[in-house]
Design an enzyme around this catalytic site. Structure first.
Site, PDB file in Angstrom:
ATOM      1  N   ASP A   1     135.000  62.962  26.482  1.00  0.00           N
ATOM      2  CA  ASP A   1     134.077  62.687  27.596  1.00  0.00           C
ATOM      3  C   ASP A   1     132.847  61.932  27.091  1.00  0.00           C
ATOM      4  O   ASP A   1     131.717  62.229  27.486  1.00  0.00           O
ATOM      5  CB  ASP A   1     133.660  63.992  28.271  1.00  0.00           C
ATOM      6  CG  ASP A   1     133.215  63.785  29.716  1.00  0.00           C
ATOM      7  OD1 ASP A   1     133.486  62.699  30.271  1.00  0.00           O
ATOM      8  OD2 ASP A   1     132.589  64.702  30.278  1.00  0.00           O
TER       9      ASP A   1
ATOM     10  N   LEU B   1     116.590  70.914  33.207  1.00  0.00           N
ATOM     11  CA  LEU B   1     116.848  69.600  32.636  1.00  0.00           C
ATOM     12  C   LEU B   1     118.030  68.911  33.305  1.00  0.00           C
ATOM     13  O   LEU B   1     118.099  67.686  33.339  1.00  0.00           O
ATOM     14  CB  LEU B   1     117.115  69.713  31.133  1.00  0.00           C
ATOM     15  CG  LEU B   1     115.944  70.213  30.274  1.00  0.00           C
ATOM     16  CD1 LEU B   1     116.396  70.379  28.827  1.00  0.00           C
ATOM     17  CD2 LEU B   1     114.768  69.256  30.358  1.00  0.00           C
ATOM     18  N   GLY B   2     118.970  69.707  33.807  1.00  0.00           N
ATOM     19  CA  GLY B   2     120.124  69.093  34.439  1.00  0.00           C
ATOM     20  C   GLY B   2     121.213  70.094  34.721  1.00  0.00           C
ATOM     21  O   GLY B   2     121.104  71.282  34.402  1.00  0.00           O
TER      22      GLY B   2
ATOM     23  N   ASN C   1     129.188  70.512  34.265  1.00  0.00           N
ATOM     24  CA  ASN C   1     130.316  71.397  33.936  1.00  0.00           C
ATOM     25  C   ASN C   1     130.070  72.834  34.395  1.00  0.00           C
ATOM     26  O   ASN C   1     130.391  73.796  33.695  1.00  0.00           O
ATOM     27  CB  ASN C   1     130.597  71.372  32.430  1.00  0.00           C
ATOM     28  CG  ASN C   1     131.259  70.073  31.995  1.00  0.00           C
ATOM     29  OD1 ASN C   1     131.899  69.404  32.794  1.00  0.00           O
ATOM     30  ND2 ASN C   1     131.100  69.708  30.741  1.00  0.00           N
ATOM     31  N   GLY C   2     129.472  72.967  35.580  1.00  0.00           N
ATOM     32  CA  GLY C   2     129.295  74.289  36.167  1.00  0.00           C
ATOM     33  C   GLY C   2     128.138  75.078  35.608  1.00  0.00           C
ATOM     34  O   GLY C   2     127.950  76.245  35.973  1.00  0.00           O
ATOM     35  N   GLY C   3     127.350  74.496  34.735  1.00  0.00           N
ATOM     36  CA  GLY C   3     126.221  75.208  34.154  1.00  0.00           C
ATOM     37  C   GLY C   3     124.908  74.519  34.463  1.00  0.00           C
ATOM     38  O   GLY C   3     124.872  73.384  34.938  1.00  0.00           O
TER      39      GLY C   3
ATOM     40  N   VAL D   1     121.174  73.534  32.664  1.00  0.00           N
ATOM     41  CA  VAL D   1     120.494  73.389  31.383  1.00  0.00           C
ATOM     42  C   VAL D   1     118.992  73.454  31.615  1.00  0.00           C
ATOM     43  O   VAL D   1     118.453  72.729  32.456  1.00  0.00           O
ATOM     44  CB  VAL D   1     120.870  72.072  30.683  1.00  0.00           C
ATOM     45  CG1 VAL D   1     120.168  71.959  29.332  1.00  0.00           C
ATOM     46  CG2 VAL D   1     122.382  71.976  30.508  1.00  0.00           C
TER      47      VAL D   1
END
Length: 316
Positions: free
Chosen positions: A172, A56-57, A60-62, A64
């Site tokens: 944010d 999905l995207g 922040n370094g992860g 999804v």
């Protein structure tokens, strides 16, 4: 030769979500040596129960993923940060886990569990918001009309009202961190750089979050009153977000211009706040002005904005 683009407005119904029953709390994350399972009040879900369907995207370094529970067929979003990720990235995902376990609001994305594997991988299982983000809606459907933005503003303000009431500052808020489902409910997500205020006067001036949406006091606390109220930074970001959804581009820059840190910092700190074009309604213009006061002490609070005529209209 000038290119004239047709202004498209997003024609979607955005109902105000009704308050749902309180969700169950989730346990603390399992230690790295424990099995990769997590328990909710209704069932135990293991990592092996989930089938990855698509990415999905990234953020922040992860990564999804859209995942499906093999037995129930339910869809979820699974945010995964791998064990070899940088320390700051892992710290952010742990902060997000901590905050999501504290939240219990229909205006904040729901956490359905957390995982930690012996390999060091960390994952958060969340509700799947199947329409995407407000950023993706802007790209696919065009700019938002005022009535739709009033509904968006109302929902986000209700989410911020809940978070600020629990001493959580998001830090944010932007179109890509506001998720949408097929009921057109808008929910706040991505708490990797958020802050839990342990004391009322805790400072909140650090350079975290997305530079473009930072409030003036985040850059210059002495001049713009950064220690007055850290929560006010979320209000500034909301104002910029609504402006972007209305204009179709980031408000501080001309359409198509790529931002850079120095340009943005100078525009935010030394320029006038962006404003709406003349054809915008007086109520919308007033609402944006209340959000984009450069001095944080003059910015309206969430509670005040929830009484503003712009968001008090009946949904159309």
């Amino acid at each position: 030769m000038a290119v004239v683009r047709e202004r498209r407005h997003l024609n979607l119904r955005l109902p105000i979500p009704e308050l749902s029953d309180r969700r169950p709390r989730f346990p603390l994350p399992l230690p790295p040596t424990a099995a990769a399972t997590t328990t909710t009040s209704s069932a135990t879900i293991s990592a092996g129960d989930l089938e990855k369907l698509q990415v999905l995207g990234h953020g922040n370094g992860g990564t999804v993923y859209k995942v499906r529970h093999k037995r129930t067929g339910a869809f979820y979003a699974l945010k995964v940060v791998h064990g070899e990720s940088e320390t700051d990235v892992r710290r952010q995902v742990r902060r997000e886990m901590e905050i999501l376990r504290r939240t219990d609001s229909p205006h904040v994305v729901r956490c359905d569990g957390t995982f930690e594997k012996p390999s060091g991988d960390i994952a958060i299982l969340m509700e799947y918001m199947n329409v995407g983000t407000l950023e993706s809606l802007l790209k696919t459907h065009g700019t938002f009309s005022e009535p739709k933005l009033a509904d968006v503003a109302r929902q986000v303000l209700n989410g911020l009202n809940y978070l600020h009431g629990h001493k959580i500052i998001h830090r944010d808020i932007k179109p890509s961190n506001l998720l949408v489902n097929d009921k057109m409910e808008v929910k706040i997500a991505d708490f990797g750089v958020s802050k839990i205020m342990c004391r009322t006067l805790d400072p909140c001036n650090s350079y975290v979050g997305t530079c473009a949406y930072m409030s003036p006091e985040r850059f210059d606390p002495d001049r713009y009153g950064g220690n007055y109220d850290g929560y006010a930074g979320d209000i500034w970001s909301l104002g910029l977000t609504l402006l972007e959804l209305y204009l179709g581009h980031f408000p501080f820059l001309p359409p198509g211009q790529r931002p850079d840190w120095a340009t943005l910092m100078c525009a935010i700190c030394f320029g006038d706040p962006p404003s709406l074009p003349e054809h915008a309604s007086e109520e919308f213009r007033s609402f944006i002005q209340c959000c984009l006061q450069k001095e944080s002490s003059k910015r309206w609070t969430v509670a005040q904005l929830l009484t503003h005529p712009f968001v008090c209209k009946d949904p159309r």
